[in-house]
Design a protein around this motif. Structure first.
Motif, short mmCIF file in Angstrom:
data_model
loop_
_atom_site.label_atom_id
_atom_site.label_comp_id
_atom_site.label_asym_id
_atom_site.label_seq_id
_atom_site.Cartn_x
_atom_site.Cartn_y
_atom_site.Cartn_z
N ASP A 203 0.81 -1.21 0.00
CA ASP A 203 0.00 0.00 0.00
C ASP A 203 0.84 1.26 0.00
OD1 ASP A 203 -2.38 -1.29 -0.12
OD2 ASP A 203 -2.79 -1.22 2.03
N ARG A 204 2.14 1.15 0.26
CA ARG A 204 2.98 2.34 0.21
C ARG A 204 3.07 2.85 -1.22
NH1 ARG A 204 8.36 0.06 2.92
NH2 ARG A 204 7.79 -1.55 1.41
N PRO A 205 2.79 4.11 -1.45
CA PRO A 205 2.83 4.63 -2.82
C PRO A 205 4.27 4.74 -3.33
CG PRO A 205 2.46 6.42 -1.29
CD PRO A 205 2.39 5.15 -0.48
N PRO A 206 4.56 4.25 -4.53
CA PRO A 206 5.91 4.42 -5.09
C PRO A 206 6.12 5.87 -5.49
CG PRO A 206 4.46 3.46 -6.72
CD PRO A 206 3.66 3.53 -5.45
N LEU A 207 7.37 6.28 -5.58
CA LEU A 207 7.67 7.65 -6.00
C LEU A 207 7.39 7.83 -7.48
CD1 LEU A 207 8.80 10.45 -5.42
CD2 LEU A 207 11.11 9.53 -5.81
N PHE A 208 7.83 6.85 -8.30
CA PHE A 208 7.67 6.95 -9.74
C PHE A 208 6.59 6.00 -10.25
CE2 PHE A 208 12.11 8.39 -9.28
CZ PHE A 208 12.02 9.61 -9.93
N ASP A 209 5.96 6.39 -11.34
CA ASP A 209 5.00 5.53 -12.00
C ASP A 209 5.73 4.32 -12.59
OD1 ASP A 209 2.64 4.62 -13.05
OD2 ASP A 209 2.55 6.06 -14.69
N SER A 210 4.98 3.27 -12.91
CA SER A 210 5.59 2.08 -13.49
C SER A 210 6.07 2.37 -14.91
CB SER A 210 4.59 0.92 -13.51
OG SER A 210 3.46 1.28 -14.30
N GLY A 211 7.07 1.62 -15.34
CA GLY A 211 7.57 1.75 -16.71
C GLY A 211 8.37 3.02 -16.92
N TYR A 212 8.70 3.27 -18.17
CA TYR A 212 9.45 4.46 -18.54
C TYR A 212 9.29 4.68 -20.04
CZ TYR A 212 13.01 1.10 -20.15
OH TYR A 212 13.67 0.08 -20.79
N VAL A 213 9.62 5.89 -20.48
CA VAL A 213 9.61 6.24 -21.90
C VAL A 213 11.05 6.32 -22.37
CG1 VAL A 213 8.87 7.94 -23.62
CG2 VAL A 213 7.51 7.58 -21.56
N ASP A 214 11.35 5.75 -23.52
CA ASP A 214 12.70 5.89 -24.05
C ASP A 214 12.66 6.39 -25.48
OD1 ASP A 214 13.50 3.67 -26.16
OD2 ASP A 214 12.23 2.67 -24.69
N VAL A 215 13.67 7.19 -25.81
CA VAL A 215 13.90 7.63 -27.18
C VAL A 215 15.32 7.24 -27.51
CG1 VAL A 215 14.04 9.61 -28.74
CG2 VAL A 215 12.33 9.58 -26.92
N MET A 216 15.52 6.60 -28.66
CA MET A 216 16.85 6.17 -29.06
C MET A 216 17.34 7.03 -30.21
SD MET A 216 16.66 2.03 -28.86
CE MET A 216 15.33 1.98 -30.05
#
Length: 377
Positions: free
Chosen positions: A146-159
């Protein structure tokens, strides 16, 4: 917003622009934007982020913990924004953990976020639930989850694949505080506004237009259902979201659509458009054909106002380049889109039915046919 290249092997070397967003972006716990827009970005008093204690923690973790566990990953340009983080990660060789296991970039990012979560919970008084224990006694796993994480799941990447693309990404990161401060300083034109644009175009009318304009191979029932699902529906009419000052919609609007059959008359069309813009009209186009792009660029170059209809919806973190943002701020540019947002690859081509739909919507916004330049004097 969790974009990936489906054909890329994330265990291998490469250069990545990574974006992480907070689990609750409304809190903006990483800092606040401050500074003077009249100062340069490298000036201490120019636009920058005054990091909070949590923001400073994220910065330390970013610069120290990743290279500690993955020596082949180098963090270069970065910015900690109030509600998200951008950074360039250079992977110099195949990703291998300290115990020798071959892994991938996703595990590197997950490890970084896990470390930030632990420190975030400690800083906000939630550390007692670490590892499923409260003051030495085991607690149900649900209490820990139940502890809220700081960051949302996943990530965005640009190559970035070429040097000029990489430099564009670096400039984007460096200018993020300035761009945010510009938006904050505007009177409301630099934000996404949803709905409220009367196109007067019903879905049956659009369907009929497409059946007339498209070949049977370009427009069937399945294609229409797909388009209808993607288009914004506002009371049975095609809706539009916008970015910029909507006051442009109240002016005399003229559609810019270039047809192959009129190729020999292009120069006449261009000059008529330029003159109409100088006379105060606002040119509207989806900028699909090269001729449309040429005309709209020339209209903007002479300082006249335009409305650009986009081929995709606005992403959650949408904002245009600094130059276009300034044009929006000055009331010379409005972006409009009739679509829900969806991720598509850069090389994905737009269908004929989508092109025709946007040209129809352009004419509907203007309440005028696209051949006006042949008759109006």
């Amino acid at each position: 917003m969790k974009r990936r290249c489906e054909f890329h092997d994330y265990r291998r070397t490469g250069i990545y622009h990574i974006t992480l967003v907070l689990n609750d972006r409304r809190t903006q716990v990483l800092g606040r934007i401050v500074g003077d827009l009249n100062r340069d970005d490298d000036d201490p008093n120019g636009p920058h982020v005054a990091l909070s204690a949590i923001g400073l923690m994220v910065q330390r973790e970013l610069l120290n913990s990743i290279s500690k566990y993955y020596s082949m990953v180098e963090i270069q340009d970065y910015v900690i924004m109030p509600d998200h983080v951008h950074f360039i990660a250079v992977v110099h060789r195949d990703v291998v953990s300290r115990n020798g296991h071959v892994t991938h970039l996703g595990h590197v990012i997950a490890g970084f976020k896990k470390g930030c979560n632990r420190l975030f919970w400690e800083m906000t008084g939630m550390e007692r639930l670490t590892d499923g224990y409260v003051e030495g006694e085991k607690v149900p796993s649900k209490a820990c989850s139940d502890r809220p994480p700081l960051f949302d799941s996943g990530y965005v990447d640009v190559m970035p694949l070429q040097s000029e693309q990489l430099e564009q990404q670096r400039q984007y990161i460096r200018k993020n505080p300035r761009m945010r401060l510009i938006r904050m300083s505007s009177s409301g034109g630099l934000r996404i506004q949803k709905g409220g644009v009367d196109t007067a175009l019903t879905f049956p009318a659009l369907h009929g237009y497409l059946e007339r304009e498209c070949d049977a191979s370009q427009m069937d029932n399945g294609t229409w259902l797909m388009l209808k699902e993607r288009l914004l529906d506002e009371g049975g009419k095609v809706g539009c979201n916008t970015y910029g000052h909507r006051s442009l919609l109240q002016k005399r609007l003229l559609p810019v659509v270039c047809h192959r059959k009129d190729k020999s008359l292009f120069e006449r069309q261009k000059q008529r458009c330029l003159q109409a813009a100088r006379d105060g009209a606002v040119l509207v186009s989806a900028r699909i054909a090269k001729g449309e792009q040429d005309i709209m660029a020339a209209v903007m170059a002479q300082g006249s106002a335009v409305i650009i209809v986009l081929d995709n919806g606005f992403a959650e973190m949408y904002h245009p380049s600094e130059e276009k943002m300034q044009a929006c701020l000055e009331g010379r540019l409005l972006f409009a889109t009739p679509w829900h947002y969806r991720y598509h690859r850069r090389d994905e081509k737009i269908s004929v039915a989508e092109c025709k739909s946007m040209n129809c919507i352009v004419q509907a916004l203007c309440r005028r046919r696209d051949d006006w330049w042949q008759y109006d004097e």
